[in-house]
Design an enzyme around this catalytic site. Structure first.
Site, PDB file in Angstrom:
ATOM      1  N   HIS A  40      37.786  38.013  33.550  1.00  0.00           N
ATOM      2  CA  HIS A  40      38.461  38.347  34.804  1.00  0.00           C
ATOM      3  C   HIS A  40      37.561  39.338  35.511  1.00  0.00           C
ATOM      4  O   HIS A  40      36.844  40.112  34.863  1.00  0.00           O
ATOM      5  CB  HIS A  40      39.828  38.977  34.533  1.00  0.00           C
ATOM      6  N   CYS A 114      39.647  34.208  40.144  1.00  0.00           N
ATOM      7  CA  CYS A 114      39.312  35.578  40.535  1.00  0.00           C
ATOM      8  C   CYS A 114      37.807  35.777  40.707  1.00  0.00           C
ATOM      9  O   CYS A 114      37.365  36.564  41.568  1.00  0.00           O
ATOM     10  CB  CYS A 114      39.856  36.565  39.509  1.00  0.00           C
TER      11      CYS A 114
END
Length: 220
Positions: A40, A114
């Site tokens: 992430h 993301c």
């Protein structure tokens, strides 16, 4: 033997822009040596970290958190991507514009996650790209769908507020007291590793501008 040199960082301003990378899975410790991992990422500028996640609404999927402390993930490293000329207010306006493109319901684990958001934002702010290894697994998944579950096209990284998590715990306690088993949910599956990271995701809310997703719009 040819040696590939790292590209020079272009400097177009004085405000540093960082890419904060987090481990999603502990398996990264083994796979990172071959350039693969589940990550992430968020973009940090003016001491605020911005990232992108999913919900069912057509509103923005951009949220903010304290730099290097995104809930639900394990911080790995911070990478200086470059510099920008934008001040704090300009960055808010920039994120508001990006919110029109990054809706919560457009999130996709392989094609629009993301890391795609951070790559786009960093290019626009600094003119520099993020390291390719951050999103390499998604690129491989795009070419070889067989290495991902069949339902990956509907799999989303969803935000969950603290109250959502507490309500779920209370419901489980009520069910156990009444002798009724808990109802099965989407969260109880082989994707529990990813869901553990999602369940603790929180969103800055009280003074947040309109383009930031609010807790009232989060999925349970």
């Amino acid at each position: 033997m040819l040696i590939k040199c790292a590209p020079a960082i272009r400097k177009i301003g004085t405000v540093p822009v960082y890419l904060n990378v987090y481990d999603i899975s502990s398996i990264n410790g083994c796979t990172s040596v071959i350039g693969l991992g589940m990550y992430h990422s968020g973009i940090q500028v003016h001491d605020v970290e911005y990232a992108f996640g999913a919900h069912e609404s057509e509103s923005s999927g951009i949220f903010e958190c304290e730099p290097r402390k995104c809930p639900g993930f394990t911080f790995k490293k911070s990478i200086l991507i470059g510099w920008t000329i934008k001040g704090p207010k300009d960055v808010w306006g920039f994120m508001e514009d990006m919110a029109e493109e990054y809706k919560g319901n457009t999130y996709h684990l392989i094609t629009r996650n993301c890391n795609h958001f951070c790559k786009d934002a960093c290019m626009r702010l600094t003119g520099n790209r993020i390291p390719s290894w951050v999103n390499r697994l998604a690129k491989i998944g795009l070419m070889f769908n067989c290495i991902f579950p069949k339902n990956v096209d509907v799999e989303r990284v969803r935000h969950k507020s603290k109250s959502d998590v507490e309500n779920k715990k209370k419901k489980a306690r009520r069910n156990s007291i009444s002798g009724c088993p808990s109802s099965p949910s989407f969260d109880d599956g082989p994707d529990s590793m990813m869901e553990t990271a999602r369940s603790n995701r929180r969103v800055s809310s009280l003074s947040a501008p309109p383009f930031l997703v609010s807790s009232a719009m989060l999925n349970i």
